[in-house]
Motif scaffolding. Structure first.
Motif, PDB file in Angstrom:
ATOM      1  N   ASP A  35      -7.272   2.821   8.050  1.00 42.58           N
ATOM      2  CA  ASP A  35      -7.435   1.403   7.744  1.00 42.58           C
ATOM      3  C   ASP A  35      -8.881   1.054   7.388  1.00 42.58           C
ATOM      4  N   LEU A  36      -9.830   1.677   8.091  1.00 44.41           N
ATOM      5  CA  LEU A  36     -11.238   1.325   7.909  1.00 44.41           C
ATOM      6  C   LEU A  36     -12.124   2.534   8.173  1.00 44.41           C
ATOM      7  N   VAL A  37     -13.116   2.720   7.315  1.00 40.72           N
ATOM      8  CA  VAL A  37     -14.154   3.717   7.560  1.00 40.72           C
ATOM      9  C   VAL A  37     -15.439   2.952   7.863  1.00 40.72           C
ATOM     10  N   LEU A  38     -16.003   3.201   9.031  1.00 44.35           N
ATOM     11  CA  LEU A  38     -17.295   2.639   9.396  1.00 44.35           C
ATOM     12  C   LEU A  38     -18.364   3.676   9.089  1.00 44.35           C
ATOM     13  N   VAL A  39     -19.405   3.243   8.400  1.00 44.70           N
ATOM     14  CA  VAL A  39     -20.461   4.145   7.939  1.00 44.70           C
ATOM     15  C   VAL A  39     -21.763   3.770   8.615  1.00 44.70           C
ATOM     16  N   GLU A  40     -22.359   4.719   9.319  1.00 42.73           N
ATOM     17  CA  GLU A  40     -23.682   4.505   9.914  1.00 42.73           C
ATOM     18  C   GLU A  40     -24.721   5.125   9.004  1.00 42.73           C
ATOM     19  N   GLY A  41     -25.626   4.284   8.524  1.00 39.20           N
ATOM     20  CA  GLY A  41     -26.633   4.755   7.589  1.00 39.20           C
ATOM     21  C   GLY A  41     -26.203   4.491   6.156  1.00 39.20           C
TER      22      GLY A  41
END
Length: 163
Positions: free
Chosen positions: A95-101
């Motif tokens: 459903d969602l990809v969270l990207v750090e950086g």
């Protein structure tokens, strides 16, 4: 694929916010994957282990699998770092990809900010930053959240990506 980022300078609270967001959003029944950018060399393997020995011997890719998890390590061996778009294409649908950086990429982001770091905000010069999560009061023309108000930040992100 819906993608939303968390950016900020070192020690701004990005990783803690990411962790809390994953817990909050998956707790609401959504599937979430994460991508974390590292600015330095890192290793998920240990000297002496079979997979480490395979990489050291020159393997381009090493796939480590068990009934609990799969890890694919890809040695670049001088090739350019893959773009975020290329990396996202390798993920299973969620459903969602969270990207750090990846603060220079074009996906929407929230900036994590802690006053104690003394760093300036990134958001005034970056139109892809849609909100700021901070531990101090700020005057900005963006939504501002308390860095620890995970539920409100999750509400904002989910509304932004229409979930």
């Amino acid at each position: 694929m819906r993608v939303y980022g968390v950016v900020g300078w070192k020690n701004a609270g990005k990783t803690g916010l990411m962790e809390r967001l994953v817990t909050e959003i998956t707790g609401r029944g959504f599937s979430v994957s994460t991508v974390k950018h590292a600015h330095h060399s890192f290793d998920v393997d240990h000297p002496g282990k079979d997979s480490f020995r395979h990489r050291e011997a020159g393997a381009s890719q090493v796939l480590l699998a068990s009934r609990n998890r799969i890890a694919l390590m890809h040695e670049l061996r001088g090739a350019p770092e893959p773009s975020l778009e290329e990396l996202l294409s390798q993920l299973a649908p969620v459903d969602l990809v969270l990207v750090e950086g990846y603060k220079r990429d074009a996906h929407p982001k929230i900036e994590a900010h802690r006053a104690v770091t003394g760093n300036p905000l990134i958001s005034p010069d970056d139109p892809t930053i849609r909100a700021v999560a901070s531990d101090t009061e700020l005057l900005l023309d963006l939504p501002i959240f308390d860095l620890d108000d995970t539920a409100a930040i999750a509400d904002f992100i989910l509304a932004e990506v229409e979930l």
